[in-house]
Motif scaffolding. Structure first.
Motif, PDB file in Angstrom:
ATOM      1  N   PHE A  32      21.722  27.831-117.820  1.00 32.95           N
ATOM      2  CA  PHE A  32      20.963  28.944-117.258  1.00 32.95           C
ATOM      3  C   PHE A  32      19.507  28.890-117.720  1.00 32.95           C
ATOM      4  O   PHE A  32      18.583  28.988-116.918  1.00 32.95           O
ATOM      5  N   ASP A  33      19.301  28.730-119.029  1.00 29.60           N
ATOM      6  CA  ASP A  33      17.954  28.783-119.586  1.00 29.60           C
ATOM      7  C   ASP A  33      17.082  27.610-119.151  1.00 29.60           C
ATOM      8  O   ASP A  33      15.926  27.784-118.790  1.00 29.60           O
ATOM      9  N   SER A  34      17.628  26.418-119.159  1.00 29.90           N
ATOM     10  CA  SER A  34      16.796  25.243-118.894  1.00 29.90           C
ATOM     11  C   SER A  34      16.740  24.836-117.423  1.00 29.90           C
ATOM     12  O   SER A  34      15.861  24.075-117.045  1.00 29.90           O
ATOM     13  N   VAL A  35      17.640  25.347-116.605  1.00 29.03           N
ATOM     14  CA  VAL A  35      17.646  24.940-115.199  1.00 29.03           C
ATOM     15  C   VAL A  35      17.466  26.138-114.258  1.00 29.03           C
ATOM     16  O   VAL A  35      16.573  26.142-113.419  1.00 29.03           O
ATOM     17  N   ILE A  36      18.276  27.148-114.413  1.00 31.27           N
ATOM     18  CA  ILE A  36      18.303  28.238-113.431  1.00 31.27           C
ATOM     19  C   ILE A  36      17.163  29.233-113.622  1.00 31.27           C
ATOM     20  O   ILE A  36      16.422  29.523-112.684  1.00 31.27           O
ATOM     21  N   ARG A  37      17.014  29.780-114.830  1.00 33.92           N
ATOM     22  CA  ARG A  37      16.028  30.835-115.058  1.00 33.92           C
ATOM     23  C   ARG A  37      14.611  30.378-114.735  1.00 33.92           C
ATOM     24  O   ARG A  37      13.853  31.082-114.095  1.00 33.92           O
ATOM     25  N   ILE A  38      14.255  29.184-115.170  1.00 29.79           N
ATOM     26  CA  ILE A  38      12.889  28.714-114.922  1.00 29.79           C
ATOM     27  C   ILE A  38      12.755  27.957-113.602  1.00 29.79           C
ATOM     28  O   ILE A  38      11.665  27.584-113.209  1.00 29.79           O
ATOM     29  N   GLY A  39      13.873  27.736-112.927  1.00 27.99           N
ATOM     30  CA  GLY A  39      13.836  27.115-111.606  1.00 27.99           C
ATOM     31  C   GLY A  39      13.515  25.634-111.608  1.00 27.99           C
ATOM     32  O   GLY A  39      13.029  25.108-110.606  1.00 27.99           O
ATOM     33  N   SER A  40      13.810  24.937-112.698  1.00 29.24           N
ATOM     34  CA  SER A  40      13.469  23.509-112.754  1.00 29.24           C
ATOM     35  C   SER A  40      14.321  22.662-111.815  1.00 29.24           C
ATOM     36  O   SER A  40      14.022  21.493-111.600  1.00 29.24           O
ATOM     37  N   TRP A  41      15.354  23.219-111.217  1.00 26.07           N
ATOM     38  CA  TRP A  41      16.192  22.487-110.291  1.00 26.07           C
ATOM     39  C   TRP A  41      15.548  22.347-108.915  1.00 26.07           C
ATOM     40  O   TRP A  41      15.932  21.484-108.130  1.00 26.07           O
ATOM     41  N   ARG A  42      14.547  23.170-108.627  1.00 22.92           N
ATOM     42  CA  ARG A  42      13.987  23.206-107.283  1.00 22.92           C
ATOM     43  C   ARG A  42      13.287  21.911-106.880  1.00 22.92           C
ATOM     44  O   ARG A  42      13.490  21.399-105.785  1.00 22.92           O
ATOM     45  N   ARG A  43      12.439  21.393-107.741  1.00 23.52           N
ATOM     46  CA  ARG A  43      11.682  20.180-107.379  1.00 23.52           C
ATOM     47  C   ARG A  43      12.580  18.966-107.172  1.00 23.52           C
ATOM     48  O   ARG A  43      12.428  18.259-106.162  1.00 23.52           O
ATOM     49  N   PRO A  44      13.512  18.674-108.105  1.00 23.66           N
ATOM     50  CA  PRO A  44      14.383  17.519-107.844  1.00 23.66           C
ATOM     51  C   PRO A  44      15.215  17.691-106.572  1.00 23.66           C
ATOM     52  O   PRO A  44      15.416  16.731-105.835  1.00 23.66           O
ATOM     53  N   LEU A  45      15.667  18.915-106.311  1.00 23.81           N
ATOM     54  CA  LEU A  45      16.456  19.147-105.110  1.00 23.81           C
ATOM     55  C   LEU A  45      15.605  18.992-103.850  1.00 23.81           C
ATOM     56  O   LEU A  45      16.028  18.353-102.877  1.00 23.81           O
ATOM     57  N   LEU A  46      14.399  19.533-103.858  1.00 24.32           N
ATOM     58  CA  LEU A  46      13.501  19.394-102.713  1.00 24.32           C
ATOM     59  C   LEU A  46      13.175  17.921-102.466  1.00 24.32           C
ATOM     60  O   LEU A  46      13.212  17.446-101.321  1.00 24.32           O
ATOM     61  N   PHE A  47      12.886  17.179-103.530  1.00 23.42           N
ATOM     62  CA  PHE A  47      12.608  15.751-103.432  1.00 23.42           C
ATOM     63  C   PHE A  47      13.802  15.030-102.802  1.00 23.42           C
ATOM     64  O   PHE A  47      13.641  14.229-101.869  1.00 23.42           O
ATOM     65  N   ALA A  48      15.012  15.349-103.290  1.00 17.85           N
ATOM     66  CA  ALA A  48      16.219  14.709-102.755  1.00 17.85           C
ATOM     67  C   ALA A  48      16.429  15.066-101.285  1.00 17.85           C
ATOM     68  O   ALA A  48      16.794  14.202-100.483  1.00 17.85           O
ATOM     69  N   LEU A  49      16.190  16.314-100.922  1.00 17.29           N
ATOM     70  CA  LEU A  49      16.378  16.730 -99.526  1.00 17.29           C
ATOM     71  C   LEU A  49      15.389  16.034 -98.590  1.00 17.29           C
ATOM     72  O   LEU A  49      15.775  15.615 -97.487  1.00 17.29           O
ATOM     73  N   ILE A  50      14.154  15.909 -99.018  1.00 17.48           N
ATOM     74  CA  ILE A  50      13.147  15.245 -98.178  1.00 17.48           C
ATOM     75  C   ILE A  50      13.529  13.791 -97.936  1.00 17.48           C
ATOM     76  O   ILE A  50      13.549  13.317 -96.795  1.00 17.48           O
ATOM     77  N   PHE A  51      13.862  13.086 -99.005  1.00 17.13           N
ATOM     78  CA  PHE A  51      14.193  11.666 -98.848  1.00 17.13           C
ATOM     79  C   PHE A  51      15.535  11.466 -98.147  1.00 17.13           C
ATOM     80  O   PHE A  51      15.721  10.493 -97.423  1.00 17.13           O
TER      81      PHE A  51
END
Length: 190
Positions: A32-51
């Motif tokens: 929760f603290d390192s991925v969800i709360r600060i939203g650090s999952w968004r960029r890798p997911l967006l990158f993966a979706l684009i490619f």
């Protein structure tokens, strides 16, 4: 009633909570603290979706007789590789930290006692072998409610957990108490 987990002999409130840390509780919080709360999952997911989208276009082009299957595979690898590495690295770091803290599967240890209503101005935290800490309600960063726990951030980088499995009064009682102490903009329910 004698409670071997109690850190002192003061009168207990129904909201006083001896928090025992185990591997699952720690892991849930760290994700929760390192991925969800600060939203650090968004960029890798967006990158993966684009490619992945570009790879799909390339694969579709290869079905019409044009070359593109190899390019599609390369785009898919470039898109998914870094995202998968990001999540693997986070999970691996969390497990390494849990090992360093001695949180082995099936074992738990007393981490701290949260005292909510002994001092109406502050949350008191008592940890074994450490000095009592007081965190004024007015200075709290915020509270986040999840299905498995309430995470109370007393300042950036410092949070205390109210795990559902350990909250005899239930998470609703703690959440209601916090609503009476923290302004609405500091209350986050997810």
């Amino acid at each position: 009633m004698d409670n071997p987990l109690t850190l002192d002999a003061r009168m207990d409130s129904p909201l006083d909570l001896d928090v025992r840390m185990d591997r699952k509780t720690y892991r849930d919080f760290m994700v929760f603290d390192s991925v969800i709360r600060i939203g650090s999952w968004r960029r890798p997911l967006l990158f993966a979706l684009i490619f992945t989208g570009l790879a799909a276009v390339s694969f579709a082009a290869s079905l019409t007789g044009r070359q593109g299957a190899l390019l599609g595979a390369a785009l898919l690898l470039v898109g998914l590789g870094p995202a998968l590495y990001f999540f693997f690295r986070i999970y691996s770091q969390i497990n390494q930290r849990a090992e360093k803290l001695g949180l082995k599967d099936g074992k738990s240890r007393l981490a701290y006692r949260l005292v909510f209503d002994e001092d109406p101005r502050a949350l008191l935290v008592r940890a074994p072998g450490k000095e009592e800490l007081a965190f004024p309600w007015a200075d709290m960063m915020g509270a986040w409610r999840r299905k498995e726990a309430v995470y109370l951030y007393v300042k950036p980088g410092t949070a205390y957990l109210v795990p559902k499995a350990q909250a005899a009064a239930g998470l609703d009682a703690y959440w209601a108490f916090l609503k009476g102490r923290l302004p609405p903009e500091k209350m986050h329910s997810q």
